[in-house]
Design an enzyme around this catalytic site. Structure first.
Site, PDB file in Angstrom:
ATOM      1  N   ARG A  78      -5.796   7.647  -1.063  1.00 14.68           N
ATOM      2  CA  ARG A  78      -5.395   7.699  -2.524  1.00 14.68           C
ATOM      3  C   ARG A  78      -6.402   7.271  -3.422  1.00 14.68           C
ATOM      4  O   ARG A  78      -6.441   5.840  -3.417  1.00 14.68           O
ATOM      5  CB  ARG A  78      -3.873   7.197  -2.671  1.00 14.68           C
ATOM      6  CG  ARG A  78      -3.432   7.336  -4.228  1.00 14.68           C
ATOM      7  CD  ARG A  78      -1.949   6.619  -4.442  1.00 14.68           C
ATOM      8  NE  ARG A  78      -1.876   6.867  -5.536  1.00 14.68           N
ATOM      9  CZ  ARG A  78      -1.713   5.824  -6.623  1.00 14.68           C
ATOM     10  NH1 ARG A  78      -1.522   4.670  -6.265  1.00 14.68           N
ATOM     11  NH2 ARG A  78      -1.266   6.183  -7.878  1.00 14.68           N
ATOM     12  N   HIS A 122      -5.204   7.093 -13.781  1.00 10.94           N
ATOM     13  CA  HIS A 122      -4.964   5.566 -13.484  1.00 10.94           C
ATOM     14  C   HIS A 122      -5.390   4.454 -14.547  1.00 10.94           C
ATOM     15  O   HIS A 122      -6.237   3.851 -14.401  1.00 10.94           O
ATOM     16  CB  HIS A 122      -5.339   5.191 -12.100  1.00 10.94           C
ATOM     17  CG  HIS A 122      -4.711   4.190 -11.389  1.00 10.94           C
ATOM     18  ND1 HIS A 122      -4.431   4.206 -10.237  1.00 10.94           N
ATOM     19  CD2 HIS A 122      -4.625   2.668 -11.823  1.00 10.94           C
ATOM     20  CE1 HIS A 122      -3.708   2.801  -9.816  1.00 10.94           C
ATOM     21  NE2 HIS A 122      -3.885   2.040 -10.699  1.00 10.94           N
ATOM     22  N   GLU A 167       1.875   4.999 -12.634  1.00 11.01           N
ATOM     23  CA  GLU A 167       2.556   3.836 -13.331  1.00 11.01           C
ATOM     24  C   GLU A 167       2.515   4.013 -14.809  1.00 11.01           C
ATOM     25  O   GLU A 167       1.880   3.120 -15.434  1.00 11.01           O
ATOM     26  CB  GLU A 167       2.015   2.392 -13.033  1.00 11.01           C
ATOM     27  CG  GLU A 167       2.133   1.882 -11.657  1.00 11.01           C
ATOM     28  CD  GLU A 167       1.970   0.583 -11.265  1.00 11.01           C
ATOM     29  OE1 GLU A 167       1.569  -0.096 -12.161  1.00 11.01           O
ATOM     30  OE2 GLU A 167       2.263   0.168 -10.075  1.00 11.01           O
ATOM     31  N   ASN A 292       5.564   2.776  -6.518  1.00 13.68           N
ATOM     32  CA  ASN A 292       4.609   1.473  -6.362  1.00 13.68           C
ATOM     33  C   ASN A 292       5.389   0.262  -6.325  1.00 13.68           C
ATOM     34  O   ASN A 292       6.219   0.142  -7.332  1.00 13.68           O
ATOM     35  CB  ASN A 292       3.645   1.467  -7.331  1.00 13.68           C
ATOM     36  CG  ASN A 292       2.597   2.797  -7.570  1.00 13.68           C
ATOM     37  OD1 ASN A 292       2.738   3.440  -6.398  1.00 13.68           O
ATOM     38  ND2 ASN A 292       1.807   2.540  -8.504  1.00 13.68           N
ATOM     39  N   TYR A 294       6.089  -3.837  -5.603  1.00 15.41           N
ATOM     40  CA  TYR A 294       5.503  -5.073  -5.272  1.00 15.41           C
ATOM     41  C   TYR A 294       6.546  -6.161  -5.193  1.00 15.41           C
ATOM     42  O   TYR A 294       6.468  -7.253  -4.230  1.00 15.41           O
ATOM     43  CB  TYR A 294       4.373  -5.679  -6.199  1.00 15.41           C
ATOM     44  CG  TYR A 294       3.171  -4.949  -6.184  1.00 15.41           C
ATOM     45  CD1 TYR A 294       2.300  -5.042  -5.144  1.00 15.41           C
ATOM     46  CD2 TYR A 294       3.121  -3.665  -6.880  1.00 15.41           C
ATOM     47  CE1 TYR A 294       1.054  -4.320  -4.936  1.00 15.41           C
ATOM     48  CE2 TYR A 294       2.171  -2.781  -6.747  1.00 15.41           C
ATOM     49  CZ  TYR A 294       0.997  -3.228  -5.868  1.00 15.41           C
ATOM     50  OH  TYR A 294       0.024  -2.262  -5.780  1.00 15.41           O
ATOM     51  N   GLU A 360       1.921   2.630  -3.560  1.00 19.35           N
ATOM     52  CA  GLU A 360       1.250   1.278  -3.543  1.00 19.35           C
ATOM     53  C   GLU A 360       2.073   0.353  -2.928  1.00 19.35           C
ATOM     54  O   GLU A 360       3.142   0.350  -3.530  1.00 19.35           O
ATOM     55  CB  GLU A 360       0.849   0.980  -5.009  1.00 19.35           C
ATOM     56  CG  GLU A 360      -0.252   1.634  -5.518  1.00 19.35           C
ATOM     57  CD  GLU A 360      -0.665   0.981  -6.873  1.00 19.35           C
ATOM     58  OE1 GLU A 360      -0.192  -0.006  -7.254  1.00 19.35           O
ATOM     59  OE2 GLU A 360      -1.293   1.801  -7.597  1.00 19.35           O
TER      60      GLU A 360
END
Ligand code: FCB
Length: 455
Positions: A78, A122, A167, A292, A294, A360
């Site tokens: 990606r 991005h 995002e 994505n 985290y 991600e």
């Protein structure tokens, strides 16, 4: 190699990067300036005063980087395309040399048996468009669709899985409200307009891509699980959930901004901004959703003394909250909790009914403090633990019925980590800033073994 999303039967794997974070060569082959060039040049914006002008020099080392992807044994890479390489002024004149670069990159991947998936945005908006108002203006959404067509015309015969934005929450709210990402503006509630224009740009681009025959158009969202710390934070959580999660999913799924969102973001009720047909266009425009992830967020009512805290500014109109961060944490201060990923995947699949990709997931650890192994390999057991737990969480979500097609690790290379500069390393490959030498870490070898075992 595939022009379609991976099949549902088994979890596929990939590695991710982003143009501004790795390419460097910021003035080469006619590339125009991006908002990140301008922002990073302003003193005090990036922790170590660095910028992406050289980054990992992947613009010149893409063959070596394609080798690293192939060496991981993953099926997917990606990457993102730098809009100002393709349209240096944002619209109009096309710079063929910019497209040539992505053409070479795609061929390098295909030659190694890796399927490319391209993200169109991005965060590196052409500065020329920011000079005309950036994402606060509707014309930027229209320019984005024009750019998407140009890129698809060149790469569409070899790239089948597309993401429009990465995002958009960060692009809108960190960029135009909190001011901690480019373009560094602090416009409060006007940032909701940026969110709408990002969605509109997605919808316009998706319509063109679909017309051109693409069947796998997605958008990568950093949706967040919110776990209120105390009962009195529950009501406040509704406002931040609206701005972080529902502002995207509402239009994509229902073609509407919900009533709770409009309470905190009255700007989205303005018919001059949200015009007739906009939300209809966005409804159903995504064939898949990228997640994505985290860390989870644990809201608590904010201490009024914290009112200028970026976390507060990034949710304009919502009741101020702050976030409690439990241990263990990564080097960037984010709590490690894989259950958040599992919950997000299950909930998002239930909400959208769409195939999902973990676009991600990964961790920053201060690799330099770790003992280096005999062969000079960074022995990043902490990163291995993080990846192992989050892959397991992804598999649990699949077992619970979430249609998750792929897990894509963030990131291949230690790179320019936005406002953190080069101080935070997320890569499974170490990059020596002095001479660009790439050295796979223990996590790279672990992931390669895991992927081989999963086949
Ligand atoms: C995400 C970004 C990505 C990287 C990781 C750590 O928010 O999409 O570029 O910075 O965080």
């Amino acid at each position: 190699m595939s022009l379609h999303l991976p099949h549902r039967s088994a979890l596929a794997y990939g590695a991710a990067t982003a143009s501004y974070q790795i390419e460097g060569a910021s003035t080469e082959d006619g590339r125009g300036a991006s908002i990140w060039d301008t922002f990073a040049a302003r003193p005090g914006t990036v922790r170590d005063g660095s910028d992406g002008s050289v980054a990992c020099d992947s613009y010149h080392r893409y063959e070596e980087d394609a080798d690293l992807v192939a060496g991981l044994g993953v099926g997917w890479y990606r990457f993102s395309i730098a809009w100002p390489r393709v349209l240096p002024e944002g619209t109009g004149r096309v710079e063929a040399r910019g497209l040539d670069y992505y053409d070479r990159l795609v061929d390098a991947l295909l030659a190694r048996g890796v399927s490319p998936t391209a993200t169109l945005y991005h965060w590196d908006l052409p500065q020329a468009l920011e000079d005309r108002g950036g994402w606060l203006e509707r014309s930027t959404a229209e320019a984005f669709a024009e750019y998407a067509i140009v890129v698809h015309e060149r790469l569409g015969d070899r790239v089948g899985v597309w993401a429009t934005h990465n995002e958009p929450w960060c692009a809108a709210y960190l960029g135009y409200a909190a001011g901690i990402h480019a373009p560094g503006r602090r416009e409060g509630g006007a940032a909701h307009r940026a969110a709408h224009h990002l969605l509109l740009g997605h919808g316009l681009a998706a319509a063109h891509l679909h017309e051109a025959g693409v069947s796998d158009v997605g958008i990568a969202l950093n949706l967040a699980p919110f776990w209120p710390e105390s009962p009195d934070a529950v009501a406040a959580t509704d406002g931040i959930d609206a701005i972080r999660n529902r502002v995207w999913l509402g239009p994509l799924v229902d073609g509407a901004y919900d009533a709770g969102l409009l309470v905190v973001a009255p700007e989205l009720a303005d018919p001059a901004v949200v015009r007739d047909g906009d939300l209809e266009l966005v409804r159903g425009s995504a064939d898949w959703i990228g997640i994505n992830y985290y860390t989870p967020f644990r809201p608590t009512l904010a201490d009024p003394a914290l009112e200028t805290h970026p976390e507060v500014d990034a949710y304009p109109g919502a009741t101020p909250v702050s976030f409690v961060v439990r241990e263990p944490r990564t080097d960037i201060g984010w709590e490690v909790e894989a259950r958040g990923l599992e919950e997000l995947l299950v909930d998002t699949h239930r909400r959208t009914g769409l195939p999902l990709v973990v676009t991600e997931n990964g961790a920053a650890y201060a690799d330099d403090t770790l003992q280096e192994g005999a062969a000079g390999v960074i022995d990043d057991q902490d990163r291995i633990g993080y990846l192992r737990d989050h892959i397991a969480a992804t598999e649990r979500a699949r077992a619970a019925g979430a249609d998750v097609r792929a897990y894509i690790v963030w990131t291949l290379l230690d790179n320019f980590e936005w406002a953190e500069g080069f101080t935070k390393t997320f890569g499974v490959v170490h990059v020596d800033p002095k001479d660009q030498t790439r050295t796979p870490k223990a996590s790279y070898h672990w992931l390669a073994e895991h992927v081989a075992g999963a086949r």
